[in-house]
Scaffold this motif. Structure first.
Motif, PDB file in Angstrom:
ATOM      1  N   ASN A 201       0.815  -1.222   0.000  1.00  0.00           N
ATOM      2  CA  ASN A 201       0.000   0.000   0.000  1.00  0.00           C
ATOM      3  C   ASN A 201       0.848   1.272   0.000  1.00  0.00           C
ATOM      4  O   ASN A 201       0.299   2.375  -0.039  1.00  0.00           O
ATOM      5  CB  ASN A 201      -0.898   0.034   1.237  1.00  0.00           C
ATOM      6  CG  ASN A 201      -0.100   0.145   2.532  1.00  0.00           C
ATOM      7  OD1 ASN A 201       0.694  -0.735   2.842  1.00  0.00           O
ATOM      8  ND2 ASN A 201      -0.278   1.214   3.276  1.00  0.00           N
ATOM      9  N   SER A 202       2.162   1.128   0.005  1.00  0.00           N
ATOM     10  CA  SER A 202       3.056   2.274   0.182  1.00  0.00           C
ATOM     11  C   SER A 202       3.490   2.903  -1.137  1.00  0.00           C
ATOM     12  O   SER A 202       3.632   2.225  -2.149  1.00  0.00           O
ATOM     13  CB  SER A 202       4.310   1.855   0.963  1.00  0.00           C
ATOM     14  OG  SER A 202       3.964   1.303   2.211  1.00  0.00           O
ATOM     15  N   ALA A 203       3.702   4.206  -1.060  1.00  0.00           N
ATOM     16  CA  ALA A 203       4.274   4.947  -2.186  1.00  0.00           C
ATOM     17  C   ALA A 203       5.535   5.662  -1.705  1.00  0.00           C
ATOM     18  O   ALA A 203       5.684   5.956  -0.514  1.00  0.00           O
ATOM     19  CB  ALA A 203       3.274   5.961  -2.733  1.00  0.00           C
ATOM     20  N   VAL A 204       6.440   5.907  -2.637  1.00  0.00           N
ATOM     21  CA  VAL A 204       7.694   6.614  -2.332  1.00  0.00           C
ATOM     22  C   VAL A 204       7.680   7.944  -3.072  1.00  0.00           C
ATOM     23  O   VAL A 204       7.515   7.984  -4.300  1.00  0.00           O
ATOM     24  CB  VAL A 204       8.926   5.789  -2.756  1.00  0.00           C
ATOM     25  CG1 VAL A 204      10.207   6.573  -2.528  1.00  0.00           C
ATOM     26  CG2 VAL A 204       8.969   4.470  -1.987  1.00  0.00           C
ATOM     27  N   LEU A 205       7.829   9.021  -2.316  1.00  0.00           N
ATOM     28  CA  LEU A 205       7.842  10.374  -2.872  1.00  0.00           C
ATOM     29  C   LEU A 205       9.296  10.813  -3.046  1.00  0.00           C
ATOM     30  O   LEU A 205      10.098  10.715  -2.119  1.00  0.00           O
ATOM     31  CB  LEU A 205       7.112  11.321  -1.912  1.00  0.00           C
ATOM     32  CG  LEU A 205       6.722  12.692  -2.443  1.00  0.00           C
ATOM     33  CD1 LEU A 205       5.636  12.573  -3.506  1.00  0.00           C
ATOM     34  CD2 LEU A 205       6.247  13.583  -1.303  1.00  0.00           C
ATOM     35  N   LEU A 206       9.647  11.271  -4.230  1.00  0.00           N
ATOM     36  CA  LEU A 206      11.018  11.700  -4.531  1.00  0.00           C
ATOM     37  C   LEU A 206      11.079  13.216  -4.460  1.00  0.00           C
ATOM     38  O   LEU A 206      10.314  13.915  -5.138  1.00  0.00           O
ATOM     39  CB  LEU A 206      11.427  11.220  -5.916  1.00  0.00           C
ATOM     40  CG  LEU A 206      11.263   9.714  -6.169  1.00  0.00           C
ATOM     41  CD1 LEU A 206      11.505   9.382  -7.636  1.00  0.00           C
ATOM     42  CD2 LEU A 206      12.187   8.906  -5.275  1.00  0.00           C
TER      43      LEU A 206
END
Length: 284
Positions: free
Chosen positions: A149-154
């Protein structure tokens, strides 16, 4: 090595003469009958050559074979250990997938330096860094809160700019089936579909601190140390919704919308739950 007609003594059958042999077997004529044996294994314990020169040469062959067998067994044991480890990880993976409970802050924001900007947006992965002290010093950090369910923000910030100007470069969902607790190498790979990169102009409109706030110090905008932070699932939903509005190219906007809907589904968020951004930048 020609062993035909060479005299041998077997510890059970007595004196004999070699009548035939190849790489894997040898036949010996004894007084009463012919017998076949495994070559050269039979010479290790049961059979002795009378010709000392050939016996010495054969001993070298036997030693070489023994070393090869030992190496083969070592490789087999390593493979068995790998399979056991694979099974253990599989069982742990299935357990974690079955028992996973949503953490309210299971999103990650990553600070990309100049080199990492290119790598993260071309290879679509980031490295969580190494542990700095303790027994596990030097080992990769495990991003334990990250799950499907996780997203990675750059994000990035020019060294000459104030922290409040930290901008968002892109965002991706983690790879299907990714579990941070099982991540051994520290690399966090992207989902095969849900990846969004912002243009320079779009990035300037997507300031990180518009969404993020340190609840203990709500008016401060400081990163301090480390390559990443975990943050609230709803904040990521706000960011994704704003990216949808920002995208003007039809295909990119459609992907952004699909990304947003997938994210909300994975995090059990309804659009009604999403409020206006209220990060530290909005409070100053």
């Amino acid at each position: 090595m020609n062993l035909i007609n060479k005299k041998v003594t077997h510890n059970r059958f007595g004196l004999g003469s070699i009548v035939e042999h190849n790489e894997s077997s040898i036949e010996i004529h004894f007084e009463s009958e012919n017998k076949k044996f495994v070559f050269p294994d039979v010479f290790e314990k049961h059979l002795k050559l009378h010709d000392k020169n050939i016996a010495n040469s054969l001993e070298k062959i036997i030693q070489k074979k023994a070393m090869e067998r030992k190496e083969e067994e070592r490789k087999k044991e390593e493979e068995r250990a790998r399979q056991r480890k694979k099974m253990e990880l599989r069982l742990e993976y299935e357990k974690l997938m079955k028992n996973h409970k949503l953490h309210p802050q299971s999103q990650m924001v990553f600070w990309c330096d100049t080199e990492e900007q290119h790598q993260s947006l071309s290879e679509w992965k980031v490295f969580s860094g190494e542990i700095k002290s303790g027994n596990n010093k030097g080992k990769p950090n495990k991003p334990i809160r990250l799950h499907q369910n996780s997203a990675v923000l750059l994000t990035e910030i020019d060294s000459s700019m104030p922290e409040k100007d930290r901008r968002i470069l892109g965002v991706y969902m983690v790879k299907e089936g990714f579990i941070g607790k099982l991540c051994e190498d520290g690399y966090i790979p992207a989902h095969s579909t849900y990846r969004l990169q912002l243009t320079e102009q779009e990035s300037e409109q997507m300031l990180f601190w518009k969404y993020y706030v340190n609840e203990k110090h709500p008016h401060k905008m400081t990163w301090n140390t480390g390559k990443y932070r975990y943050f609230d699932n709803l904040w990521m939903a706000q960011i994704l919704l704003d990216i949808v509005s920002l995208k003007s190219e039809p295909k990119e906007r459609e992907l952004a919308q699909q990304f947003f809907e997938h994210f909300c589904k994975m995090n059990q968020i309804s659009e009604q739950d999403i409020q206006e951004p209220n990060g530290a930048l909005m409070r100053n």
